[in-house]
Design an enzyme around this catalytic site. Structure first.
Site, PDB file in Angstrom:
ATOM      1  N   ASP A  26       0.871  -1.205   0.003  1.00  0.00           N
ATOM      2  CA  ASP A  26      -0.035   0.116   0.152  1.00  0.00           C
ATOM      3  C   ASP A  26       0.862   1.149  -0.016  1.00  0.00           C
ATOM      4  O   ASP A  26       2.250   1.139   0.135  1.00  0.00           O
ATOM      5  CB  ASP A  26      -0.917  -0.106   1.242  1.00  0.00           C
ATOM      6  CG  ASP A  26      -1.475   1.212   1.632  1.00  0.00           C
ATOM      7  OD1 ASP A  26      -2.165   1.805   0.796  1.00  0.00           O
ATOM      8  OD2 ASP A  26      -1.271   1.730   2.787  1.00  0.00           O
ATOM      9  N   ASP A  28       0.297   5.244   1.076  1.00  0.00           N
ATOM     10  CA  ASP A  28       0.224   5.990   2.425  1.00  0.00           C
ATOM     11  C   ASP A  28       0.150   5.325   3.508  1.00  0.00           C
ATOM     12  O   ASP A  28      -0.836   4.281   3.629  1.00  0.00           O
ATOM     13  CB  ASP A  28      -1.042   6.862   2.152  1.00  0.00           C
ATOM     14  CG  ASP A  28      -1.007   7.726   1.012  1.00  0.00           C
ATOM     15  OD1 ASP A  28      -0.455   8.859   1.020  1.00  0.00           O
ATOM     16  OD2 ASP A  28      -1.467   7.383  -0.242  1.00  0.00           O
ATOM     17  N   ASP A 201      -1.759  -0.756   5.944  1.00  0.00           N
ATOM     18  CA  ASP A 201      -1.579  -0.093   7.230  1.00  0.00           C
ATOM     19  C   ASP A 201      -3.264   0.203   7.596  1.00  0.00           C
ATOM     20  O   ASP A 201      -3.573   0.970   8.531  1.00  0.00           O
ATOM     21  CB  ASP A 201      -0.930   1.228   7.347  1.00  0.00           C
ATOM     22  CG  ASP A 201      -1.483   2.393   6.623  1.00  0.00           C
ATOM     23  OD1 ASP A 201      -1.636   1.941   5.433  1.00  0.00           O
ATOM     24  OD2 ASP A 201      -1.926   3.309   7.055  1.00  0.00           O
TER      25      ASP A 201
HETATM   26 MG   LIG Z   1      -2.619   3.023   3.694  1.00  0.00          MG
END
Ligand SMILES: [Mg+2]
Length: 250
Positions: A26, A28, A201
Site C-alpha cells: 500500500d 500512504d 496499514d
Molecule cells: Mg494506507
C-alpha cells in the site's frame, strides 16, 4: 498478531525457498508516513532506492496498490518496472461497464456544495472513486463533516449504487461493484507460481490480507491490532524500510 522481526528466521527461510516473490505495498501509511495533505506524502529516497534494487532482482516483483488515483500513485512513486494499481485496485481491472453508470460525478458535486463551507475540507474526485479528506478540519467540526457526508450518500447507499468506507481522516465513496484490494491482488498474481507478500496499514488492506491467506504472508503496518487479522505486524513505515533492506540481503 506477531511482530515480524521476532520471527524473521522463519519468514526469511520461507522467502529464500520461494523462487519468486510478489511484493504488494500500500502507499500512504505503509511506504510513506501519514502527513497533513496527500501531496506531502513523498516516498523517502532511501526507500525508493531499495525498491529500485528489489525490482532489478529476478526474484522479486513489486506492485503498489493505493487508494489514490492511478495517475497520482504513479507520479508519487515514479519508478518503472512496478505494477501500479490505483483506486484500491479498480484502475488495473477496469470494470468499465459498471463504472459508466456510476453516479460519482453527481455525488461529488453534492458533496462539494454540502461540505464546501467547512474550513480545511477537501473533496477529491479520483475518477473511479472519490475521497473526502478532513485531516485539516478542526476536530470539533469533524462530526459535522461525517453527518453531511452520510446524509448526502444515504440515497445512493440505499439504492446500492455507491459504497462508502472510512480510513484515516478520510471518507471514501466507490461504485457499488464487488471489487477491493484483495481481488486486485489475486487478479495481478493470477495463476503465477509466486509467494505473495502484502503490506498495508489501513482497513482497506484487510481484503488483501484475507485474499492471500494461506497463500502468502500478510503484514499489517502500525503495531499489533486486535481487530485486524494479518500474519505479522510491523510498527511503522521505518520498519517497512528495514524490511525491504533485509530482503535485499537475502
Ligand atoms: Mg494506507
Amino acid at each position: 498478531m506477531r511482530y515480524l522481526f521476532d520471527h524473521w528466521d522463519k519468514v526469511s527461510s520461507k522467502i529464500k525457498k520461494s523462487p519468486r516473490i510478489f511484493l504488494f505495498f500500500d502507499y500512504d501509511g505503509t511506504l510513506t508516513p501519514i502527513v497533513s495533505t496527500p501531496e506531502k506524502a513523498k516516498l523517502p529516497s532511501k526507500v525508493k532506492k531499495s525498491i529500485k534494487r528489489l525490482i532489478k532482482s529476478p526474484k522479486f516483483r513489486v506492485a503498489i496498490i493505493s487508494g489514490r488515483s492511478l495517475r497520482d500513485v504513479k507520479r508519487m512513486v515514479g519508478l518503472k518496472g512496478i505494477i501500479y494499481a490505483g483506486n484500491h485496485g479498480l484502475e488495473i481491472a477496469k470494470p468499465r461497464k459498471a463504472l459508466k453508470n456510476s453516479p460519482l460525478k453527481t455525488i461529488c458535486i453534492a458533496l462539494k456544495s454540502g461540505l464546501g463551507h467547512i474550513k480545511g475540507i477537501r473533496v477529491e474526485n479520483k475518477g473511479c472513486t472519490l475521497s473526502v479528506h478532513f485531516r485539516l478540519v478542526r476536530p470539533k467540526h469533524r462530526i459535522l463533516v461525517k453527518k453531511i457526508f452520510y446524509r448526502t450518500l444515504r440515497p445512493y447507499i440505499c439504492s446500492k449504487s455507491a459504497k462508502v468506507s472510512s480510513g484515516k481522516m478520510v471518507l471514501e465513496v466507490r461504485p457499488a461493484i464487488d471489487w477491493h484490494k484483495g481481488k486486485a491482488v489475486l487478479h495481478i498474481i493470477k495463476k503465477k507460481k509466486t509467494l505473495p507478500i502484502y503490506l498495508g496499514d489501513d482497513v482497506t488492506d484487510i481484503d488483501a490480507f484475507r485474499a492471500i491467506k494461506g497463500k502468502g504472508i500478510s503484514i499489517f503496518v502500525g503495531g499489533p491490532k486486535k481487530n485486524i487479522k494479518a500474519d505479522y505486524y510491523l510498527k511503522d513505515t521505518f520498519d517497512v524500510k528495514k524490511f525491504i533492506e533485509r530482503l535485499l540481503l537475502l
